[in-house]
Design a protein around this motif. Structure first.
Motif, PDB file in Angstrom:
ATOM      1  N   SER A 172      28.630 -79.530 -34.021  1.00 26.39           N
ATOM      2  CA  SER A 172      27.220 -80.222 -34.043  1.00 26.39           C
ATOM      3  C   SER A 172      26.492 -78.868 -33.929  1.00 26.39           C
ATOM      4  N   LEU A 173      25.440 -78.674 -34.699  1.00 28.81           N
ATOM      5  CA  LEU A 173      24.576 -77.615 -34.627  1.00 28.81           C
ATOM      6  C   LEU A 173      23.070 -78.036 -34.386  1.00 28.81           C
ATOM      7  N   ALA A 174      22.602 -77.747 -33.289  1.00 22.36           N
ATOM      8  CA  ALA A 174      21.242 -78.286 -33.281  1.00 22.36           C
ATOM      9  C   ALA A 174      20.340 -76.938 -33.129  1.00 22.36           C
ATOM     10  N   CYS A 175      19.306 -76.813 -33.830  1.00 17.56           N
ATOM     11  CA  CYS A 175      18.162 -75.884 -33.727  1.00 17.56           C
ATOM     12  C   CYS A 175      17.083 -76.354 -32.962  1.00 17.56           C
ATOM     13  N   LEU A 176      17.131 -75.518 -31.765  1.00 17.07           N
ATOM     14  CA  LEU A 176      16.169 -75.925 -30.827  1.00 17.07           C
ATOM     15  C   LEU A 176      14.770 -75.108 -30.815  1.00 17.07           C
ATOM     16  N   ALA A 177      14.853 -73.814 -31.607  1.00 18.45           N
ATOM     17  CA  ALA A 177      13.742 -73.067 -32.065  1.00 18.45           C
ATOM     18  C   ALA A 177      14.278 -72.133 -33.280  1.00 18.45           C
ATOM     19  N   ARG A 178      13.474 -71.398 -33.944  1.00 19.39           N
ATOM     20  CA  ARG A 178      14.077 -70.741 -35.087  1.00 19.39           C
ATOM     21  C   ARG A 178      15.052 -69.516 -34.716  1.00 19.39           C
ATOM     22  N   ASP A 179      14.764 -69.116 -33.371  1.00 22.37           N
ATOM     23  CA  ASP A 179      15.827 -68.031 -33.042  1.00 22.37           C
ATOM     24  C   ASP A 179      16.842 -68.527 -32.015  1.00 22.37           C
ATOM     25  N   ARG A 180      16.971 -70.002 -31.574  1.00 25.21           N
ATOM     26  CA  ARG A 180      17.603 -70.383 -30.436  1.00 25.21           C
ATOM     27  C   ARG A 180      18.460 -71.737 -30.974  1.00 25.21           C
ATOM     28  N   PHE A 181      19.653 -71.771 -30.870  1.00 25.87           N
ATOM     29  CA  PHE A 181      20.432 -72.798 -31.089  1.00 25.87           C
ATOM     30  C   PHE A 181      21.360 -73.429 -30.304  1.00 25.87           C
ATOM     31  N   LEU A 182      21.995 -74.544 -30.282  1.00 27.33           N
ATOM     32  CA  LEU A 182      22.583 -74.973 -29.379  1.00 27.33           C
ATOM     33  C   LEU A 182      23.925 -75.774 -30.076  1.00 27.33           C
ATOM     34  N   MET A 183      25.240 -75.272 -29.964  1.00 28.63           N
ATOM     35  CA  MET A 183      26.224 -75.489 -30.938  1.00 28.63           C
ATOM     36  C   MET A 183      27.140 -76.102 -30.015  1.00 28.63           C
ATOM     37  N   ILE A 184      27.851 -77.547 -30.479  1.00 26.38           N
ATOM     38  CA  ILE A 184      28.751 -78.225 -29.672  1.00 26.38           C
ATOM     39  C   ILE A 184      29.973 -78.602 -30.469  1.00 26.38           C
ATOM     40  N   GLY A 185      30.973 -78.516 -29.772  1.00 24.34           N
ATOM     41  CA  GLY A 185      32.331 -78.718 -30.401  1.00 24.34           C
ATOM     42  C   GLY A 185      33.378 -79.127 -29.448  1.00 24.34           C
ATOM     43  N   SER A 186      34.563 -78.993 -29.773  1.00 23.34           N
ATOM     44  CA  SER A 186      35.754 -79.350 -28.818  1.00 23.34           C
ATOM     45  C   SER A 186      35.766 -78.623 -27.733  1.00 23.34           C
ATOM     46  N   PHE A 206      32.884 -81.346 -23.825  1.00 24.94           N
ATOM     47  CA  PHE A 206      32.478 -80.768 -25.011  1.00 24.94           C
ATOM     48  C   PHE A 206      32.388 -79.217 -24.756  1.00 24.94           C
ATOM     49  N   GLY A 207      32.795 -78.446 -25.763  1.00 24.98           N
ATOM     50  CA  GLY A 207      32.617 -77.259 -25.932  1.00 24.98           C
ATOM     51  C   GLY A 207      30.938 -76.757 -26.251  1.00 24.98           C
ATOM     52  N   LYS A 208      30.162 -76.039 -25.618  1.00 27.59           N
ATOM     53  CA  LYS A 208      28.746 -75.908 -25.819  1.00 27.59           C
ATOM     54  C   LYS A 208      28.357 -74.513 -25.829  1.00 27.59           C
ATOM     55  N   TYR A 209      27.666 -73.944 -26.911  1.00 25.62           N
ATOM     56  CA  TYR A 209      27.566 -72.371 -27.098  1.00 25.62           C
ATOM     57  C   TYR A 209      26.103 -72.539 -27.414  1.00 25.62           C
ATOM     58  N   GLU A 210      25.254 -71.346 -26.777  1.00 29.16           N
ATOM     59  CA  GLU A 210      24.130 -71.167 -27.194  1.00 29.16           C
ATOM     60  C   GLU A 210      24.125 -69.645 -28.043  1.00 29.16           C
ATOM     61  N   PHE A 216      38.529 -83.121 -33.808  1.00 29.87           N
ATOM     62  CA  PHE A 216      39.163 -81.744 -34.000  1.00 29.87           C
ATOM     63  C   PHE A 216      40.597 -81.758 -33.285  1.00 29.87           C
ATOM     64  N   LEU A 217      41.287 -81.044 -34.072  1.00 31.68           N
ATOM     65  CA  LEU A 217      42.736 -80.761 -33.615  1.00 31.68           C
ATOM     66  C   LEU A 217      43.390 -81.857 -33.538  1.00 31.68           C
ATOM     67  N   ARG A 218      43.027 -83.165 -34.511  1.00 32.39           N
ATOM     68  CA  ARG A 218      43.571 -84.139 -34.806  1.00 32.39           C
ATOM     69  C   ARG A 218      43.602 -84.160 -36.353  1.00 32.39           C
ATOM     70  N   GLU A 219      42.471 -84.769 -36.663  1.00 32.73           N
ATOM     71  CA  GLU A 219      42.230 -85.035 -38.257  1.00 32.73           C
ATOM     72  C   GLU A 219      41.740 -83.465 -38.827  1.00 32.73           C
ATOM     73  N   PHE A 220      41.040 -82.855 -37.859  1.00 26.67           N
ATOM     74  CA  PHE A 220      40.370 -81.643 -38.366  1.00 26.67           C
ATOM     75  C   PHE A 220      40.968 -80.396 -37.679  1.00 26.67           C
ATOM     76  N   ARG A 221      42.067 -79.627 -38.580  1.00 22.20           N
ATOM     77  CA  ARG A 221      42.553 -78.538 -38.244  1.00 22.20           C
ATOM     78  C   ARG A 221      42.962 -77.510 -39.074  1.00 22.20           C
ATOM     79  N   PRO A 222      43.478 -76.380 -38.731  1.00 24.37           N
ATOM     80  CA  PRO A 222      43.516 -75.125 -39.784  1.00 24.37           C
ATOM     81  C   PRO A 222      44.762 -75.561 -40.768  1.00 24.37           C
ATOM     82  N   ASP A 223      45.154 -76.825 -40.646  1.00 23.30           N
ATOM     83  CA  ASP A 223      46.149 -77.083 -41.659  1.00 23.30           C
ATOM     84  C   ASP A 223      45.676 -77.772 -42.937  1.00 23.30           C
ATOM     85  N   TYR A 224      44.261 -78.108 -42.658  1.00 23.20           N
ATOM     86  CA  TYR A 224      43.649 -78.884 -43.663  1.00 23.20           C
ATOM     87  C   TYR A 224      42.287 -78.342 -44.382  1.00 23.20           C
ATOM     88  N   THR A 225      42.121 -78.718 -45.772  1.00 23.72           N
ATOM     89  CA  THR A 225      40.944 -77.803 -46.029  1.00 23.72           C
ATOM     90  C   THR A 225      39.835 -79.190 -46.280  1.00 23.72           C
TER      91      THR A 225
END
Ligand SMILES: Cc1cc2nc3c(=O)[nH]c(=O)nc-3n(C[C@H](O)[C@H](O)[C@H](O)COP(=O)(O)OP(=O)(O)OC[C@H]3O[C@@H](n4cnc5c(N)ncnc54)[C@H](O)[C@@H]3O)c2cc1C
Length: 804
Positions: A532-546, A487-491, A675-684
């Motif tokens: 999926s956005l996880a709040c680890l602390a007020r100033d620290r998040f882990l975000m998970i995507g494609s 998965f894509g993971k971002y801090e 993501f990139l199947r059902e959820f993509r920039p073609d849809y709202t």
């Protein structure tokens, strides 16, 4: 030459000329195209000019159709003939696999508005009398397509653009590029310098070199490609009308009429990379020495299947180079990490795709968005893994497979394994059959002892089917273990992390210790992320995507950067993980965790940093399987230890490894989109159903205005799950959904839901038809399969399991 302009396009092949035309059409007329020699002097001048509408990605198909329709427009605007031969074309099937393939194309084409018919070999022969119909079992007659004149098309774009105010300077070579502090570029040429706001790399055979001028290595490489032109053929002379261009996939041959003879080309297995490291600057209007021996095997098949061609003499052989990206689709769009540097290169089929590439790129530059989801040709679909050696290996594989069937369950072997997590060997020892995602080896399923860990490519259910069923059942009835490092993971860390996320995402930012589902929208209010956005602390998040969208998302974050002092970074190589899911997953976690993970203490969507056995981990209570489950994230140095602990502790809980095939089956029966199947920039949000995760009452977020409009308007289409009555093949994606013979929707993904024991297709249908029980027909490989909307998930409709 002027000294300043808004845009400099580097390259006057068919692609650069198309970008120039489209920019002027959208109102940017202060644009300059620089060409180091004559227009068309790279790959363009010697192309066969064949055009067709079908691509395995639906939106690329649409852009190909746009390209073909455009030729009439540019002829009219420029007064220059494009040499349009709009005869249509034929695709021949000599075996069952190709027959399945053309049936799939036929089913997909209906929704795209591509006129095509399945016909018999005898009917095909009536359209192209050179065909030996005894060699074939079926054919597809496509009404659009044909061929055009490469020179005429390029000139038509150029004349139309010039008439609108654009400048073209031939014999002007760009020798260097320098970024300017204002975000623009200094373009240094052998005829003087020019400053501009935007640079477009449309340098075709020299795209790598023009990339290097900006410090990037683009994944693009040229291959030699040959076709023969025959002497006159009596059958062609006698025809009195144009021969229908014809492709024989299993023979790996394409052919079309050329004067009173035939042009025939092949994608030979004994292929050759051209200029693997650097393209010579003085290669202009040149061909390469031919080598008919390399084609001999294919020509032999061609002469058998089209005997009249075998009887004709060869008048001319053309061998020219043209470029490919590793997957054969173009490289289009802004490059992450560079300001105002745009790509329109790696265009392997410049005449089928050049118009669409020009349209999408120009919209992106002028309007800030390409207008539809073009991820399949976005330069951001490649990351650092696409090194020159990777590209070299993949491009050859792609060339050799140009006319081979692309099976939905097939994983191609070239340049693998490349990215591996520490646990790779352990998973392999457990029987893992791997696929590659963004260069990373990902377990698809696990072959039990005694079974060869190989999946046979097919359009129908594969040898993995029964094994995947067992994996699904293990998850639903005991506990499954899956590696999720792909998965894509971002801090996101810093004092303004929450503030930034609040404006970036359409959803709610969770409080410390909680996770939220967070769609991300573009300014047009369309889905460009599903996190999926996880709040680890007020100033620290882990975000998970494609995982596939890592560069795509990082590029977006860089375009909308956080305030100074807050940092967003990709954790792709820095975080590995496992999912455990199923009714015994809590017991498994509790055996390893000192913290209390009972249902009261550790609730659905809770997030904890805790020790799992000896390993420090971030644990999120959520599962894409739709079951009770947890994601456990650790740094790579702990991954093997975590794995060993989980396997040992789970041995008497019925723990079984499961792979991404089982995950897809499980999420389908739960009705979760991808993501990139059902959820993509073609849809709202209203179309996808993600509106329930959008916080419309937030003061501001990207796309808010468009999202509010979307909410106020009845959506034209809606995402639904359909139960399909199939034989031995499940929906793959992009099949047309029919109601009383009319195309009313399109499948986005499909497969077999093993626990629910139903074949499922997810897709979009006209919203007036998006009702429970509504019935449709989906064409699957020649069968008209009844399908019925199921508005409640087949598994755990009230979410009791995941919340238990
Ligand atoms: C034998 C053969 C048959 C083909 N048949 C078909 C077909 O039937 N249908 C189809 O769709 N496609 C076909 N193609 C592919 C098609 O030719 C290419 O997709 C297309 O030409 C790519 O166009 P381009 O503009 O991207 O690149 P190019 O044509 O290579 O143009 C790039 C231009 O940029 C210029 N340039 C580069 N660097 C600089 C610089 N630094 N400064 C200034 N100018 C620069 C070059 O001189 C060149 O003119 C075929 C190719 C071959 C070899």
């Amino acid at each position: 030459m002027k000294t300043h302009t808004q845009v400099v396009i580097i390259g006057g092949g068919v692609v650069g000329a198309s970008v120039l035309y489209h920019l002027t059409k959208l109102g940017w007329t202060d644009v300059v195209l620089l060409e180091k020699h004559e227009l068309t002097s790279g790959s363009t001048w010697h192309a066969a000019g064949g055009v067709h509408t079908y691509n395995s990605d639906a939106n690329v198909s649409r852009l190909q159709k746009y390209t073909i329709d455009l030729y009439h427009e540019i002829e009219r605007v420029s007064g220059q003939s494009c040499g349009i031969h709009a005869a249509g074309n034929l695709v021949l099937a000599a075996n069952q696999a190709v027959l399945d393939n053309i049936r799939m194309i036929h089913s997909r084409g209906q929704y795209l508005g591509l006129e095509m018919h399945l016909i018999s070999p005898r009917e095909a022969r009536e359209l192209n009398p050179l065909i030996n119909d005894k060699e074939f079992i079926g054919a597809l007659h496509r009404k659009d397509g044909g061929h055009v004149d490469p020179h005429g098309v390029t000139q038509a774009y150029a004349i139309a653009a010039r008439n609108a105010g654009a400048e073209i300077h031939r014999f002007t070579r760009v020798v260097a590029l320098e970024p300017r502090p204002d975000g623009g570029w200094l373009v240094i040429t052998d005829k003087g310098d020019i400053t501009c706001e935007h640079v477009v790399n449309a340098a075709g055979l020299w795209a790598r070199e023009v990339g290097r001028m900006a410090g990037i290595e683009l994944p693009v490489l040229a291959m030699e490609h040959m076709y023969i032109v025959t002497e006159d053929i009596p059958e062609v002379v006698a025809l009195g009308r144009e021969l229908l261009p014809t492709t024989d996939y299993s023979g790996e041959i394409y052919m079309r009429q050329e004067r009173s003879g035939v042009l025939m080309g092949t994608y030979e297995q004994d292929c050759r990379v051209w200029s693997p490291d650097a393209t010579p600057w003085d290669f202009n209007m040149q061909l390469l020495p031919d080598d008919l021996d390399r084609l001999a095997k294919h020509l032999e098949i061609g002469f058998k299947r089209f005997p009249a061609i075998g009887r004709a003499g060869i008048k001319r052989v053309v061998n020219g180079p043209f470029t490919f990206a590793p997957d054969g689709n173009p490289l289009v769009g802004p490059v992450r990490g560079l300001r105002n540097y745009w790509c329109a290169c790696g265009v392997m089929a410049g005449f089928a795709q050049g118009g669409g590439v020009g349209l999408a790129l120009s919209r992106w530059m002028v309007e800030g968005d390409p207008g539809s989801d073009i991820f399949a040709m976005d330069v951001a679909r490649y990351g650092a893994f696409a090194t020159p050696a990777y590209t070299n290996s993949k491009v050859q594989e792609n060339y050799q497979r140009r006319f081979r069937m692309a099976y939905p369950n097939e994983e191609l072997p070239a340049a693998r394994p490349l990215r591996r997590t520490p646990v790779y060997d352990r998973l392999q020892a457990a029987g893992a059959v791997f696929g590659a995602n963004f260069g990373l080896e990902v377990a698809l399923w696990y072959a039990p002892k005694g079974m060869e860990p190989v999946e046979i490519p097919t359009y129908r259910r594969s040898n993995a089917f029964a094994v995947v069923r067992e994996e699904c059942h293990a998850v639903r009835s005991a506990v499954g273990l899956m590696e999720i490092s792909g998965f894509g993971k971002y801090e996101i860390a810093g004092p303004d992390a929450a503030l930034w996320l609040n404006g970036l995402l359409a959803g709610r930012v969770p409080r410390p210790g909680r996770m939220a589902l967070a769609p991300m929208l573009n300014e047009q209010g369309r889905i460009i992320g599903d996190f999926s956005l996880a709040c680890l602390a007020r100033d620290r998040f882990l975000m998970i995507g494609s995982g596939m969208a890592e560069i795509y998302h990082m590029r977006w974050f860089e375009r909308h950067p956080p305030p100074i002092g807050t940092v967003v970074r990709s954790l792709a190589p820095a975080l590995t993980g496992f999912a455990i899911a199923g009714p015994n997953s809590r017991e498994l976690l509790q055996r390893l965790a000192r913290a209390n993970v009972s249902s009261d203490a550790f609730k659905f969507f809770d997030v904890r940093e805790m020790a799992v056995g000896m390993v420090p981990a971030t644990v999120i209570r959520a599962s894409y399987t739709g079951d009770l489950g947890y994601e456990i994230w650790v740094t790579p140095d702990y991954q093997i230890t975590l794995y060993e602990q989980l396997v040992e502790a789970g041995s008497d809980l019925g723990l079984r490894h499961f792979g991404s095939r089982a995950l897809m089956s499980l999420r389908l029966e739960k009705g979760y989109g991808a993501f990139l199947r059902e959820f993509r920039p073609d849809y709202t949000p209203m179309e996808t159903g993600l509106a329930r995760f959008v916080s419309y009452d937030k003061a501001d977020f990207i796309g808010r205005e468009a999202a509010l409009n979307d909410r106020a308007t009845r959506p034209l289409k809606k995402l639904v799950a359909l139960v399909v009555d199939v034989n031995d093949a499940d929906a793959v994606g992009y099949e047309t959904i029919l109601k009383e013979g009319k195309a009313v929707g399109q499948v986005t993904s499909g497969g077999y839901a093993h626990w629910a024991q139903k074949s499922i297709a997810m897709g979009y249908v006209r919203s007036d038809l998006a009702n429970d029980g509504e019935t449709f027909v989906i064409g699957l490989f020649g069968d008209d399969c009844p399908a019925r909307i199921h508005t409640t998930p087949l598994f755990d409709p009230n979410g009791e399991r995941q919340r238990s």
